[in-house]
Design a protein around this motif. Structure first.
Motif, mmCIF file in Angstrom:
data_model
loop_
_atom_site.group_PDB
_atom_site.id
_atom_site.type_symbol
_atom_site.label_atom_id
_atom_site.label_comp_id
_atom_site.label_asym_id
_atom_site.label_seq_id
_atom_site.Cartn_x
_atom_site.Cartn_y
_atom_site.Cartn_z
ATOM 1 N N ARG A 146 0.823 -1.202 0.000
ATOM 2 C CA ARG A 146 0.000 0.000 0.000
ATOM 3 C C ARG A 146 0.862 1.258 0.000
ATOM 4 O O ARG A 146 2.016 1.237 0.411
ATOM 5 C CB ARG A 146 -0.909 0.025 1.231
ATOM 6 N N MET B 153 -6.231 5.251 1.727
ATOM 7 C CA MET B 153 -5.419 5.360 2.932
ATOM 8 C C MET B 153 -5.289 6.794 3.448
ATOM 9 O O MET B 153 -5.575 7.076 4.602
ATOM 10 C CB MET B 153 -4.022 4.787 2.667
ATOM 11 N N GLY C 15 -4.713 1.078 -1.053
ATOM 12 C CA GLY C 15 -4.220 -0.260 -0.800
ATOM 13 C C GLY C 15 -3.586 -0.926 -2.003
ATOM 14 O O GLY C 15 -2.872 -1.922 -1.850
ATOM 15 N N ASP C 16 -3.832 -0.409 -3.210
ATOM 16 C CA ASP C 16 -3.256 -1.009 -4.411
ATOM 17 C C ASP C 16 -1.861 -0.473 -4.719
ATOM 18 O O ASP C 16 -1.260 -0.860 -5.727
ATOM 19 C CB ASP C 16 -4.178 -0.804 -5.613
#
Length: 295
Positions: free
Chosen positions: A15, A261, A278-279
């Motif tokens: 992340r 995030m 998160g990717d």
């Protein structure tokens, strides 16, 4: 007006996390890669700002240009100096280390506010150090001899994920709760007293059970909170919210990726909103009709 996010850097391994606008470019953390990068909107390039960062997540820039980072791996907050070195701050509270600091902000007095998220055994960091028996907002401040001192500021939180101060620094906002471990998530407020202490806690916004609450937030010039929250597991999904100071959700925009995030305003006039996720991507939405507040 829809907010159209575009991928401007990454994806990186794991992340992406903390964000901080330095006046010309956006600092952001690739947490698992243990790097802080600097995205220049003029060139469209992301260069390395720091390597081997101890899984730094949250990033904050003080008025004097000092850069602070919340090290999940080192379980401490550090200052990244201009000469490339790293200076530690106070790591102990009652002889025990942080649990797992995830985000930091710096107020106009140079005090560093910390979201110390985990209560129990964190997944990262030196296990040999004793853990705190709570998950609280902590604060670093200088003593008369300029040494850092660490204070516990909240006693009624269960797992702070994000912290934010109002423009006049009289209100502290705390995103509390970790949905992954079953907490109900809330956005809390505290009055910041003239002596630096906090008043009683008030719930500004409550999320539905099992809904992933706020992970990151920033302030616009109208004193609204811009916050990223949610996930694809349920609820409304990954979203970016605009929330008034009184707790009213004014706008809701789909996030460009799962597990958003952090978010922060950047670019000339602070007219763009940057987001990590998160990717492992760094995303930007330009000209969203709001401008960011900078202390």
């Amino acid at each position: 007006m829809d907010w159209k996010f575009h991928l401007v850097a990454g994806p990186y391994k794991g992340r992406t996390g903390g964000l901080a606008w330095d006046g010309a470019a956006m600092l952001f953390s690739a947490v698992q890669e243990e790097r802080i990068l600097r995205f220049d909107p003029g060139t469209g390039m992301a260069d390395v700002f720091r390597k081997v960062t101890g899984r730094t997540n949250g990033i904050a820039i003080a008025a004097d240009g000092g850069v602070f980072g919340a090290q999940e791996g080192g379980r401490r907050v550090v200052q990244f100096l201009k000469d490339g070195s790293t200076a530690p701050t106070c790591e102990l509270l009652g002889g025990k280390h942080h649990n797992q600091p995830t985000e930091v902000i710096v107020d106009s007095r140079g005090r560093v506010w910390i979201a110390d998220a985990w209560n129990g055994t964190p997944p990262y960091g030196p296990p040999v150090y004793p853990f705190l028996d709570h998950a609280s907002v902590l604060r670093l401040e200088r003593e008369r001899r300029h040494a850092w001192k660490l204070k516990r500021m909240t006693r009624d939180t269960v797992g702070p994920r994000s912290v934010l101060l109002s423009a006049d620094e009289t209100t502290l906002y705390v995103a509390d709760g970790d949905a992954e471990r079953g907490d109900q998530c809330h956005l809390l407020t505290y009055l910041v007293k003239p002596d630096g202490g906090l008043g009683s806690c008030k719930v500004l916004l409550a999320f539905a059970p099992a809904e992933r609450g706020i992970e990151g937030m920033c302030l616009d010039r109208e004193s609204n909170i811009v916050a990223c929250a949610g996930w694809k597991k349920g609820g409304l999904g990954p979203m970016v919210y605009v929330i008034s100071a009184s707790g009213t959700v004014l706008e809701a925009h789909p996030a460009p990726a799962d597990m958003p995030m952090r978010c922060a305003f950047g670019d000339a006039g602070l007219t763009s909103l940057y987001l990590t996720a998160g990717d492992g991507g760094l995303y930007r939405a330009k000209d969203i009709g709001r401008r960011g507040f900078r202390r």
